[in-house]
Design a protein around this motif. Structure first.
Motif, PDB file in Angstrom:
ATOM      1  N   HIS A  94      44.539  38.853  32.603  1.00 25.35           N
ATOM      2  CA  HIS A  94      43.916  39.907  33.205  1.00 25.35           C
ATOM      3  C   HIS A  94      44.693  39.816  34.814  1.00 25.35           C
ATOM      4  O   HIS A  94      44.296  40.568  35.563  1.00 25.35           O
ATOM      5  N   ILE A  95      45.670  38.878  34.865  1.00 27.03           N
ATOM      6  CA  ILE A  95      46.371  38.599  36.122  1.00 27.03           C
ATOM      7  C   ILE A  95      47.147  39.875  36.580  1.00 27.03           C
ATOM      8  O   ILE A  95      46.745  40.141  37.716  1.00 27.03           O
ATOM      9  N   GLY A  96      47.761  40.487  35.703  1.00 26.13           N
ATOM     10  CA  GLY A  96      48.486  41.786  36.114  1.00 26.13           C
ATOM     11  C   GLY A  96      47.367  42.689  36.817  1.00 26.13           C
ATOM     12  O   GLY A  96      47.672  43.358  37.883  1.00 26.13           O
ATOM     13  N   LYS A  97      46.393  43.047  35.995  1.00 29.06           N
ATOM     14  CA  LYS A  97      45.604  44.179  36.710  1.00 29.06           C
ATOM     15  C   LYS A  97      44.816  43.511  37.877  1.00 29.06           C
ATOM     16  O   LYS A  97      44.614  44.568  38.757  1.00 29.06           O
ATOM     17  N   ILE A  98      44.472  42.469  37.941  1.00 29.22           N
ATOM     18  CA  ILE A  98      43.898  41.845  39.049  1.00 29.22           C
ATOM     19  C   ILE A  98      44.574  41.658  40.249  1.00 29.22           C
ATOM     20  O   ILE A  98      44.224  42.043  41.405  1.00 29.22           O
ATOM     21  N   ALA A  99      45.844  41.502  39.969  1.00 29.72           N
ATOM     22  CA  ALA A  99      46.861  41.196  41.059  1.00 29.72           C
ATOM     23  C   ALA A  99      47.183  42.556  41.881  1.00 29.72           C
ATOM     24  O   ALA A  99      47.405  42.555  43.226  1.00 29.72           O
ATOM     25  N   LYS A 100      47.024  43.673  41.312  1.00 34.84           N
ATOM     26  CA  LYS A 100      47.081  45.109  41.532  1.00 34.84           C
ATOM     27  C   LYS A 100      45.749  45.770  42.354  1.00 34.84           C
ATOM     28  O   LYS A 100      45.877  46.647  42.994  1.00 34.84           O
ATOM     29  N   ASP A 101      44.642  44.982  42.192  1.00 30.43           N
ATOM     30  CA  ASP A 101      43.175  45.506  42.589  1.00 30.43           C
ATOM     31  C   ASP A 101      43.126  45.133  44.295  1.00 30.43           C
ATOM     32  O   ASP A 101      43.733  43.854  44.638  1.00 30.43           O
ATOM     33  N   GLN A 102      42.772  46.009  44.955  1.00 27.24           N
ATOM     34  CA  GLN A 102      42.518  45.926  46.309  1.00 27.24           C
ATOM     35  C   GLN A 102      41.979  44.321  46.697  1.00 27.24           C
ATOM     36  O   GLN A 102      42.180  43.801  47.568  1.00 27.24           O
ATOM     37  N   TYR A 103      40.722  44.150  45.898  1.00 27.47           N
ATOM     38  CA  TYR A 103      39.960  42.999  46.115  1.00 27.47           C
ATOM     39  C   TYR A 103      40.140  41.987  45.460  1.00 27.47           C
ATOM     40  O   TYR A 103      40.227  40.577  45.942  1.00 27.47           O
ATOM     41  N   GLY A 104      40.678  42.030  44.178  1.00 25.71           N
ATOM     42  CA  GLY A 104      40.873  41.122  43.047  1.00 25.71           C
ATOM     43  C   GLY A 104      41.786  40.181  43.457  1.00 25.71           C
ATOM     44  O   GLY A 104      41.772  39.007  43.047  1.00 25.71           O
ATOM     45  N   ALA A 105      43.058  40.794  43.960  1.00 27.29           N
ATOM     46  CA  ALA A 105      44.218  40.080  44.500  1.00 27.29           C
ATOM     47  C   ALA A 105      43.767  38.740  45.512  1.00 27.29           C
ATOM     48  O   ALA A 105      44.509  37.892  45.279  1.00 27.29           O
ATOM     49  N   MET A 106      42.824  39.035  46.192  1.00 27.02           N
ATOM     50  CA  MET A 106      42.346  38.142  47.228  1.00 27.02           C
ATOM     51  C   MET A 106      41.760  36.644  46.506  1.00 27.02           C
ATOM     52  O   MET A 106      42.040  35.708  47.020  1.00 27.02           O
ATOM     53  N   VAL A 107      41.239  37.150  45.248  1.00 31.33           N
ATOM     54  CA  VAL A 107      40.897  35.836  44.610  1.00 31.33           C
ATOM     55  C   VAL A 107      42.246  34.960  44.021  1.00 31.33           C
ATOM     56  O   VAL A 107      41.989  33.842  44.089  1.00 31.33           O
ATOM     57  N   LEU A 108      43.169  35.595  43.493  1.00 31.56           N
ATOM     58  CA  LEU A 108      44.201  35.286  43.009  1.00 31.56           C
ATOM     59  C   LEU A 108      44.946  34.089  44.269  1.00 31.56           C
ATOM     60  O   LEU A 108      45.350  33.143  44.200  1.00 31.56           O
ATOM     61  N   ILE A 109      44.973  34.836  45.402  1.00 30.52           N
ATOM     62  CA  ILE A 109      45.403  34.314  46.778  1.00 30.52           C
ATOM     63  C   ILE A 109      44.706  32.974  46.952  1.00 30.52           C
ATOM     64  O   ILE A 109      45.361  32.234  47.259  1.00 30.52           O
ATOM     65  N   CYS A 110      43.457  33.004  46.789  1.00 29.15           N
ATOM     66  CA  CYS A 110      42.802  31.912  47.298  1.00 29.15           C
ATOM     67  C   CYS A 110      42.997  30.904  46.091  1.00 29.15           C
ATOM     68  O   CYS A 110      43.080  29.735  46.868  1.00 29.15           O
ATOM     69  N   ILE A 111      43.144  31.116  45.019  1.00 32.71           N
ATOM     70  CA  ILE A 111      43.277  30.086  44.088  1.00 32.71           C
ATOM     71  C   ILE A 111      44.801  29.344  44.405  1.00 32.71           C
ATOM     72  O   ILE A 111      44.883  28.324  44.165  1.00 32.71           O
ATOM     73  N   LEU A 112      45.952  30.276  44.838  1.00 36.11           N
ATOM     74  CA  LEU A 112      47.127  29.539  45.074  1.00 36.11           C
ATOM     75  C   LEU A 112      47.072  28.917  46.034  1.00 36.11           C
ATOM     76  O   LEU A 112      47.797  28.089  46.485  1.00 36.11           O
ATOM     77  N   SER A 113      46.176  29.058  47.165  1.00 34.10           N
ATOM     78  CA  SER A 113      46.264  28.415  48.497  1.00 34.10           C
ATOM     79  C   SER A 113      45.050  26.998  48.185  1.00 34.10           C
ATOM     80  O   SER A 113      44.941  26.433  49.411  1.00 34.10           O
ATOM     81  N   VAL A 114      44.350  27.145  47.189  1.00 33.73           N
ATOM     82  CA  VAL A 114      43.180  25.928  47.118  1.00 33.73           C
ATOM     83  C   VAL A 114      43.282  25.061  46.103  1.00 33.73           C
ATOM     84  O   VAL A 114      43.111  23.948  46.257  1.00 33.73           O
ATOM     85  N   VAL A 115      43.592  25.582  44.998  1.00 32.45           N
ATOM     86  CA  VAL A 115      43.196  24.621  43.713  1.00 32.45           C
ATOM     87  C   VAL A 115      44.665  23.829  43.546  1.00 32.45           C
ATOM     88  O   VAL A 115      45.969  24.296  43.910  1.00 32.45           O
ATOM     89  N   GLY A 143      41.348  23.786  51.799  1.00 30.54           N
ATOM     90  CA  GLY A 143      42.183  23.478  50.727  1.00 30.54           C
ATOM     91  C   GLY A 143      41.796  22.252  49.940  1.00 30.54           C
ATOM     92  O   GLY A 143      40.823  21.660  50.232  1.00 30.54           O
ATOM     93  N   GLY A 144      42.343  21.918  48.933  1.00 32.06           N
ATOM     94  CA  GLY A 144      42.379  20.638  48.224  1.00 32.06           C
ATOM     95  C   GLY A 144      42.708  19.529  48.868  1.00 32.06           C
ATOM     96  O   GLY A 144      43.133  19.474  50.044  1.00 32.06           O
ATOM     97  N   LYS A 145      42.869  18.354  47.768  1.00 36.09           N
ATOM     98  CA  LYS A 145      43.375  16.989  48.666  1.00 36.09           C
ATOM     99  C   LYS A 145      44.984  17.160  48.691  1.00 36.09           C
ATOM    100  O   LYS A 145      45.415  16.367  49.274  1.00 36.09           O
ATOM    101  N   LYS A 146      45.506  17.924  47.871  1.00 37.34           N
ATOM    102  CA  LYS A 146      47.056  18.037  47.896  1.00 37.34           C
ATOM    103  C   LYS A 146      47.472  18.750  49.163  1.00 37.34           C
ATOM    104  O   LYS A 146      46.675  19.726  49.676  1.00 37.34           O
ATOM    105  N   ASP A 147      48.494  18.197  49.766  1.00 33.73           N
ATOM    106  CA  ASP A 147      49.010  18.918  51.115  1.00 33.73           C
ATOM    107  C   ASP A 147      49.380  20.298  50.503  1.00 33.73           C
ATOM    108  O   ASP A 147      50.399  20.845  49.556  1.00 33.73           O
TER     109      ASP A 147
END
Length: 658
Positions: free
Chosen positions: A354-375, A488-492
Motif C-alpha cells: 500500500h506504500i504507493g497509494k499512501i505516499a500520494k495521500d495528503q495525510y498518509g504520506a506523513m506516517v511514512l515520513i515519520c517512519i523514515l525519521s524515527v524507526v 527519534g530512535g537510538k540511532k543517529d
C-alpha cells in the motif's frame, strides 16, 4: 381302561400331526391345518370355525398412470412458482415491491425525460405512502426510495422525511435502510439535519459500536457544522455529557478543557472513554473520522497502560485504514513514535503493498515520513518501503504529496516543503508515555492549566499552551528550531538517513530518474523541487560523498537542455524561458558552483545576448548574484558589456550591493 384307551388315541393323533409337519418342511399341511380356509363357494362344515379369505386387488380397476418426467425448464418454472407462493406468504408487501421494482427500472434510465421520471416517481411515492417505514428495510424497495429521494421535488422529500422521522434510530441500524438515510441527509435542509442530529442525542455511543449505525453517525458528523460535530463528540467523553447536553458551550472542544471547567473526575472520564474505545477497536470499526478524533482526545488523557494497550491493538493492518484523515494520521504518528520495536515492525509490515497509494495521500504520506525519521530498523524499511518507492520515483517526484517523502530524505523537516501543520504533526506526543526528560509537570497542569517546557529529548519545546495541546502542541509562536526537532530512535539521525538514502540504492536510482526525465521534472511545479535538491546533493552534500559522477551527469543533462536552440516549432517551452525551469536553474547557479561552471561552459558561453530578455534574463543575472567569486569572474567579461549597453538589467538588490 376306557379312559386309558381314549388318552392313548389322542396321543397317537398328536404324534401323527407332528410327523406330518416335519414331512411338509416345518409347516402343517393345509388339509390337516386347523385354520385352513374353505374353498371358494364351499360352506364351512357345521361346527367348524369361520375362516376368511384375503382376495387379491383387481388390477384392471385401479390402473396407475405414470406421468412423463418434467423437462429442466418445466422444473425451473415449477420451482419459481413455489418460491413466489412462499414469498407472498412470508412478505406482507411482496406484490407492492414487484410493482415498485417495475417502476424503478423505468425511472432510473438515463434516456428518460424529466417529466416522465417525475410522473413515475410520484406514482411510486403514492403507492408507498403510509407504508414506507415497513418496506424501507427491503433490498429492492430501499433502492427505489433512494432514486425517488434523489430526483423528487422538495415537498415530496419533506413528506418522506416526516414519515420516517419517528423511526430514524431504528432504521439507522438496518443494512438497507442506512443507504436511504445517507441519501436523505445529503439532500436535507439545515433544519432537517439539526432535527436528525438532535434525535441522536444519547445514542451516539451505542450506534458507533454498531457496524451499520456507525456509518450514519459518521455521515452526520461530516455534514454537520462545528457546533453539531462537537455535540456528537461530547457524548463520547463522559456520562454526564451524554445525559445533559447543555453543560458546555462551543468553546470547550477538548476533553482536558471540559475536565477543567466542569470539575469532572479524570479517572471517571478515562473509564468511560475506555469502555467505549475498546469494543470499537475489537470490532475493527476504525474507518470513521469521528473515531479518529475520539482516539486523539483519548491519548491526551489516557494513563500509560491504557495508551499502550490501544497502541498494541492498532499496530498492524488496522492502522492502514485510519491514516486517510487529519486526526487519523495523528493517531498513526503516535503509534509509530511510541510503539515498541515489535509493534513498529507490525505497522511497517501492515503497510506492505500500500506504500504507493499512501505516499500520494495528503495525510498518509506523513506516517511514512515519520517512519523514515524515527524507526531504527533501516533494513526492514528498505525491504518494504524503499524497494516499493524505487519502482515509482518519477510518479512520486511529480506528485504534490508523493514528493514530500523524497524531500524528507534529501532535506529533512524543511519549512520550504512542509507546512507548519505537517511539522507540528511530526512533533506530537502522548503525555503519559513521555520520557522522564520530556514529561510535562502534572501539578502545574492542574493549577495553571499550562504545559511546561519540554526537555531536550522531548517532542517540542513548547510553553504556555493549554492542557488540551499535548497532541496538538505546536502553536503559531513556536520558533523554527522547535519545529525541526523530532523524537527519534537510538540511532543517529544522520546515520539513519545515510542508510535509507544512499546505502539502500535509492539515491542512485533517483539521480538516474532525474537524468532520464530532466526536462519534464524541471518544468514541473512539483518535480522541480526534487531535481533541485538532487542536483545540489541534498542537505549537507550527502550525495556528493559517493555519487559525484552521477551528479555531474545530471548537471550536464540539465545544461544540455538549456543548450538546445530556441525554435518556435517545438511543442515544449524552452527551459530558459519556462517559468518553473528558469527559476530552478537560477537557484542551482546561485547555490551550486559546480553546476554553475558546467552550465556556463555548455549552455550560456557566447549566447548571453540572446537570452538577456524574458525569464531567461534571471538565469543570466544569476551568475552575477552567485556567492562564489569564481562564478562571478567566469561570467563577468561577457556580461559586463551587456550591462553597459543596457541589454541586461541587473536586479535592484544587486545594484544596491554594488
Amino acid at each position: 381302561m376306557a379312559a386309558k384307551d381314549q388318552q392313548s388315541s389322542i396321543l397317537s393323533k398328536k404324534r401323527k400331526q407332528i410327523s406330518d409337519t416335519h414331512i411338509e418342511g416345518g409347516r402343517p399341511s393345509p388339509k390337516k391345518s386347523k385354520f385352513a380356509l374353505s374353498k371358494p363357494g364351499q360352506r364351512p362344515s357345521k361346527g367348524a370355525k369361520k375362516t376368511f379369505k384375503l382376495s387379491k386387488p383387481d388390477k384392471s380397476s385401479h390402473v396407475l398412470e405414470k406421468k412423463p418426467p418434467l423437462s429442466t425448464r418445466e422444473r425451473r418454472l415449477h420451482a419459481k412458482e413455489l418460491a413466489e407462493v412462499r414469498k407472498k406468504k412470508r412478505k406482507r408487501h411482496y406484490t407492492l415491491e414487484q410493482e415498485l421494482a417495475s417502476l424503478w427500472e423505468k425511472m432510473r434510465r438515463r434516456n428518460i425525460s424529466k417529466e416522465e421520471r417525475s410522473m413515475l416517481i410520484t406514482e411510486a411515492l403514492q403507492k408507498m405512502k403510509g407504508k414506507i417505514t415497513e418496506i424501507v428495510s427491503s433490498h429492492v424497495s430501499s433502492r427505489v426510495l433512494q432514486t425517488c429521494v434523489k430526483y423528487c421535488s422538495q415537498s415530496e422529500k419533506d413528506a418522506v422525511y416526516e414519515e420516517l422521522r419517528p423511526h430514524l434510530l431504528t432504521l439507522a441500524c438496518n443494512t438497507y435502510a442506512v443507504h436511504l438515510l445517507s441519501k436523505m441527509l445529503d439532500n436535507a435542509s439545515k433544519k432537517q439535519l439539526e432535527v436528525f442530529i438532535s434525535s441522536l442525542h444519547g445514542h451516539v455511543a451505542s450506534l458507533l459500536r454498531h457496524m451499520v449505525g456507525s456509518v450514519v453517525i459518521e455521515h452526520a458528523y461530516q455534514l454537520g457544522n462545528a457546533s453539531q460535530k462537537q455535540r456528537l463528540l461530547l457524548e463520547l467523553y463522559s456520562t454526564e455529557l451524554q445525559l445533559f447536553k447543555d453543560l458546555v458551550s462551543t468553546k470547550e472542544s477538548r476533553v482536558m478543557d471540559l475536565i477543567s471547567k466542569l470539575g469532572l473526575q479524570k479517572a471517571s472520564v478515562i473509564r468511560h472513554m475506555t469502555s467505549l474505545v475498546q469494543p470499537i477497536l475489537e470490532k475493527g470499526i476504525v474507518d470513521h473520522s469521528i473515531i479518529h478524533r475520539l482516539l486523539v482526545e483519548y491519548f491526551s488523557i489516557a494513563d500509560k497502560s491504557s495508551a499502550t494497550e490501544v497502541i498494541q491493538q492498532l499496530s498492524g493492518p488496522l492502522l492502514v485504514r485510519m491514516i486517510h484523515t487529519r486526526d487519523g494520521v495523528k493517531v498513526g504518528i503516535l503509534c509509530v513514535k511510541y510503539g515498541s520495536a515489535k509493534e513498529r515492525k507490525k505497522i511497517i509490515k501492515g503497510l506492505k503493498d500500500h506504500i504507493g497509494k499512501i505516499a500520494k495521500d495528503q495525510y498518509g504520506a506523513m506516517v511514512l515520513i515519520c517512519i523514515l525519521s524515527v524507526v531504527d530498523d533501516t533494513k526492514l524499511i528498505t525491504k518494504i518501503i524503499v524497494r516499493e518507492l524505487q519502482t515509482m520515483l518519477k510518479e512520486l517526484s511529480l506528485d504534490k504529496n508523493g514528493r514530500r517523502l523524497l524531500l524528507q530524505l534529501l532535506r529533512p523537516n524543511c519549512p520550504r516543503y512542509f507546512s507548519p501543520d505537517d511539522l507540528a504533526s511530526l512533533n506530537l506526543f502522548i503525555p503519559s508515555l513521555c520520557t522522564k526528560g520530556e514529561k510535562p509537570d502534572l501539578e502545574k497542569q492542574a493549577k495553571s492549566i499550562e504545559v511546561g517546557e519540554s526537555g531536550e529529548s522531548g517532542a517540542a519545546n513548547v510553553s504556555e499552551v493549554t492542557v488540551a495541546d499535548p497532541i496538538d502542541n505546536i502553536n503559531d509562536d513556536v520558533d523554527e528550531e522547535s519545529l525541526q526537532s523530532m523524537d527519534g530512535g537510538k540511532k543517529d539521525p544522520s546515520v539513519r538517513r545515510l542508510q535509507l538514502l544512499v546505502d539502500s540504492g535509492l539515491a542512485e536510482r533517483l539521480i538516474l530518474t532525474c537524468i532520464e526525465n530532466a526536462g519534464e521534472l524541471i518544468r514541473s511545479n512539483f518535480g522541480k523541487e526534487v531535481i533541485y535538491e538532487v542536483a545540489i546533493g541534498g542537505d549537507g552534500g550527502v550525495l556528493w560523498l559517493t555519487l559525484a559522477d552521477r551528479l555531474n551527469a545530471l548537471h550536464e543533462a540539465i545544461a544540455s537542455l538549456a543548450a538546445l536552440p530556441k525554435t518556435d516549432e517545438s511543442e515544449e517551452e524552452h527551459v530558459l524561458e519556462n517559468f518553473h525551469s528558469s527559476r530552478t536553474i537560477r537557484k542551482l547557479i546561485m547555490d551550486c558552483s559546480t553546476f554553475a561552471t558546467n552550465f556556463w561552459t555548455i549552455a550560456l558561453e557566447g549566447k548571453c545576448e540572446m537570452w538577456a530578455q524574458g525569464h531567461s534574463c534571471k538565469v543570466v543575472c544569476a551568475f552575477l548574484e552567485s556567492s562564489d567569486s569564481k562564478v562571478r569572474e567566469l561570467a563577468k567579461p561577457e556580461l559586463q558589456p551587456l550591462i553597459d549597453g543596457g541589454l541586461l538589467k541587473v536586479p535592484d538588490t544587486k545594484l544596491a550591493e554594488s
